[in-house]
Design a protein around this motif. Sequence first.
Motif, mmCIF file in Angstrom:
data_model
loop_
_atom_site.group_PDB
_atom_site.id
_atom_site.type_symbol
_atom_site.label_atom_id
_atom_site.label_comp_id
_atom_site.label_asym_id
_atom_site.label_seq_id
_atom_site.Cartn_x
_atom_site.Cartn_y
_atom_site.Cartn_z
ATOM 1 N N GLU A 1 11.633 42.268 62.032
ATOM 2 C CA GLU A 1 12.432 43.432 62.398
ATOM 3 C C GLU A 1 13.083 43.300 63.773
ATOM 4 O O GLU A 1 14.023 44.022 64.076
ATOM 5 C CB GLU A 1 11.580 44.718 62.353
ATOM 6 N N ILE A 2 12.605 42.378 64.591
ATOM 7 C CA ILE A 2 13.236 42.204 65.911
ATOM 8 C C ILE A 2 14.489 41.351 65.840
ATOM 9 O O ILE A 2 15.231 41.264 66.810
ATOM 10 C CB ILE A 2 12.271 41.620 66.963
ATOM 11 N N ILE A 3 14.739 40.699 64.697
ATOM 12 C CA ILE A 3 15.944 39.885 64.539
ATOM 13 C C ILE A 3 17.149 40.813 64.503
ATOM 14 O O ILE A 3 17.162 41.802 63.777
ATOM 15 C CB ILE A 3 15.887 39.026 63.256
ATOM 16 N N ASN A 4 18.140 40.511 65.296
ATOM 17 C CA ASN A 4 19.361 41.312 65.344
ATOM 18 C C ASN A 4 19.901 41.494 63.926
ATOM 19 O O ASN A 4 19.934 40.537 63.154
ATOM 20 C CB ASN A 4 20.388 40.589 66.226
ATOM 21 N N PRO A 5 20.340 42.710 63.561
ATOM 22 C CA PRO A 5 20.811 42.948 62.195
ATOM 23 C C PRO A 5 22.145 42.279 61.835
ATOM 24 O O PRO A 5 22.498 42.232 60.656
ATOM 25 C CB PRO A 5 20.935 44.470 62.105
ATOM 26 N N ALA A 6 22.868 41.728 62.795
ATOM 27 C CA ALA A 6 24.108 41.011 62.477
ATOM 28 C C ALA A 6 23.749 39.823 61.584
ATOM 29 O O ALA A 6 22.795 39.092 61.873
ATOM 30 C CB ALA A 6 24.801 40.542 63.742
ATOM 31 N N PRO A 7 24.471 39.605 60.504
ATOM 32 C CA PRO A 7 24.112 38.560 59.529
ATOM 33 C C PRO A 7 23.939 37.165 60.120
ATOM 34 O O PRO A 7 23.128 36.382 59.634
ATOM 35 C CB PRO A 7 25.280 38.589 58.539
ATOM 36 N N ARG A 8 24.656 36.829 61.177
ATOM 37 C CA ARG A 8 24.578 35.464 61.705
ATOM 38 C C ARG A 8 23.196 35.134 62.264
ATOM 39 O O ARG A 8 22.779 33.985 62.235
ATOM 40 C CB ARG A 8 25.664 35.225 62.749
ATOM 41 N N PHE A 9 22.462 36.121 62.755
ATOM 42 C CA PHE A 9 21.156 35.838 63.344
ATOM 43 C C PHE A 9 20.118 35.514 62.274
ATOM 44 O O PHE A 9 19.349 34.557 62.405
ATOM 45 C CB PHE A 9 20.706 36.987 64.242
ATOM 46 N N ALA A 10 20.091 36.290 61.196
ATOM 47 C CA ALA A 10 19.188 35.977 60.083
ATOM 48 C C ALA A 10 19.568 34.635 59.468
ATOM 49 O O ALA A 10 18.695 33.837 59.100
ATOM 50 C CB ALA A 10 19.228 37.088 59.043
ATOM 51 N N ALA A 11 20.864 34.365 59.360
ATOM 52 C CA ALA A 11 21.329 33.092 58.798
ATOM 53 C C ALA A 11 20.890 31.922 59.675
ATOM 54 O O ALA A 11 20.499 30.864 59.160
ATOM 55 C CB ALA A 11 22.847 33.100 58.640
ATOM 56 N N LEU A 12 20.934 32.098 60.987
ATOM 57 C CA LEU A 12 20.510 31.044 61.901
ATOM 58 C C LEU A 12 19.024 30.734 61.709
ATOM 59 O O LEU A 12 18.627 29.570 61.595
ATOM 60 C CB LEU A 12 20.798 31.451 63.344
ATOM 61 N N VAL A 13 18.193 31.772 61.639
ATOM 62 C CA VAL A 13 16.760 31.575 61.420
ATOM 63 C C VAL A 13 16.530 30.850 60.094
ATOM 64 O O VAL A 13 15.782 29.871 60.019
ATOM 65 C CB VAL A 13 16.010 32.933 61.428
ATOM 66 N N LYS A 14 17.189 31.316 59.053
ATOM 67 C CA LYS A 14 17.041 30.738 57.715
ATOM 68 C C LYS A 14 17.507 29.278 57.676
ATOM 69 O O LYS A 14 16.826 28.412 57.115
ATOM 70 C CB LYS A 14 17.834 31.580 56.719
ATOM 71 N N ASN A 15 18.653 28.990 58.275
ATOM 72 C CA ASN A 15 19.194 27.634 58.241
ATOM 73 C C ASN A 15 18.351 26.649 59.041
ATOM 74 O O ASN A 15 18.159 25.505 58.625
ATOM 75 C CB ASN A 15 20.642 27.621 58.720
ATOM 76 N N ILE A 16 17.859 27.054 60.191
ATOM 77 C CA ILE A 16 17.000 26.175 60.991
ATOM 78 C C ILE A 16 15.718 25.887 60.224
ATOM 79 O O ILE A 16 15.287 24.732 60.115
ATOM 80 C CB ILE A 16 16.699 26.784 62.377
ATOM 81 N N LYS A 17 15.129 26.923 59.653
ATOM 82 C CA LYS A 17 13.887 26.764 58.895
ATOM 83 C C LYS A 17 14.109 25.847 57.683
ATOM 84 O O LYS A 17 13.294 24.972 57.398
ATOM 85 C CB LYS A 17 13.401 28.151 58.463
ATOM 86 N N ARG A 18 15.221 26.027 56.982
ATOM 87 C CA ARG A 18 15.503 25.213 55.798
ATOM 88 C C ARG A 18 15.730 23.750 56.193
ATOM 89 O O ARG A 18 15.189 22.841 55.575
ATOM 90 C CB ARG A 18 16.726 25.759 55.055
ATOM 91 N N ARG A 19 16.521 23.503 57.231
ATOM 92 C CA ARG A 19 16.817 22.116 57.611
ATOM 93 C C ARG A 19 15.577 21.403 58.153
ATOM 94 O O ARG A 19 15.341 20.239 57.839
ATOM 95 C CB ARG A 19 17.936 22.068 58.642
ATOM 96 N N ARG A 20 14.788 22.095 58.961
ATOM 97 C CA ARG A 20 13.554 21.514 59.509
ATOM 98 C C ARG A 20 12.513 21.261 58.428
ATOM 99 O O ARG A 20 11.668 20.404 58.558
ATOM 100 C CB ARG A 20 12.874 22.494 60.475
ATOM 101 N N GLY A 21 12.508 22.152 57.426
ATOM 102 C CA GLY A 21 11.463 22.102 56.408
ATOM 103 C C GLY A 21 10.256 22.925 56.820
ATOM 104 O O GLY A 21 9.225 22.906 56.158
ATOM 105 N N SER A 22 10.373 23.671 57.915
ATOM 106 C CA SER A 22 9.278 24.513 58.413
ATOM 107 C C SER A 22 9.849 25.483 59.445
ATOM 108 O O SER A 22 10.973 25.326 59.898
ATOM 109 C CB SER A 22 8.197 23.659 59.080
ATOM 110 N N LYS A 23 9.023 26.456 59.817
ATOM 111 C CA LYS A 23 9.463 27.338 60.893
ATOM 112 C C LYS A 23 9.437 26.573 62.211
ATOM 113 O O LYS A 23 8.871 25.479 62.288
ATOM 114 C CB LYS A 23 8.591 28.590 60.965
ATOM 115 N N VAL A 24 10.057 27.127 63.240
ATOM 116 C CA VAL A 24 10.088 26.425 64.519
ATOM 117 C C VAL A 24 8.671 26.251 65.060
ATOM 118 O O VAL A 24 7.775 27.038 64.770
ATOM 119 C CB VAL A 24 11.004 27.116 65.567
ATOM 120 N N ASP A 25 8.480 25.209 65.825
ATOM 121 C CA ASP A 25 7.166 24.845 66.351
ATOM 122 C C ASP A 25 7.339 24.593 67.844
ATOM 123 O O ASP A 25 7.661 23.492 68.274
ATOM 124 C CB ASP A 25 6.676 23.591 65.627
ATOM 125 N N ILE A 26 7.155 25.655 68.633
ATOM 126 C CA ILE A 26 7.347 25.575 70.080
ATOM 127 C C ILE A 26 5.980 25.390 70.729
ATOM 128 O O ILE A 26 5.070 26.189 70.496
ATOM 129 C CB ILE A 26 8.004 26.868 70.613
#
Length: 164
Positions: free
Chosen positions: A14-39
Amino acid sequence: PTPGLSDSLFVPDEIINPAPRFAALVKNIKRRRGSKVDIRVPRYRDEKTPDAARPVGCPPPATLEEALEMDEVYMDAMAFGMGCCCLQVTFQARDLSESRHLYDQLAVLGPIMLALTAATPIARGVLLDTDVRWDIIAQSVDDRTPAERGVAAGGGEGGGGHAA
């Protein structure tokens, strides 16, 4: 955003900005990496720091309890990096001559301002063994595949998988 988008142990989608590009960025990074970010950032250690149950470079945690037992400070959402505050200032000059003058005056202030504003000694409530936020920001948007990061798929990355 759709729940389950980031799969973070720490922050809700719910903290992700509601503008579509932010959810898309999270989704695309996760898909390309094959996992969620690992900081992962080194934890500051002194004589009062308890020993960690999970060593540096261990596999990503599956639970909040496992994350809290890590020797590194673990973060698993873009919010940790992209949520770092910053300030951008834009100047409009009258002409090229004035632009060059402004640039020359501000160029000497840049390194000083960076030193004053880059400090991030604490993350997720833990004292860090670093004083800048760049690694957190970089790891929060790292979309490299496991092969590109030089790690086995699903393995621990230690420091976000940055090559030594």
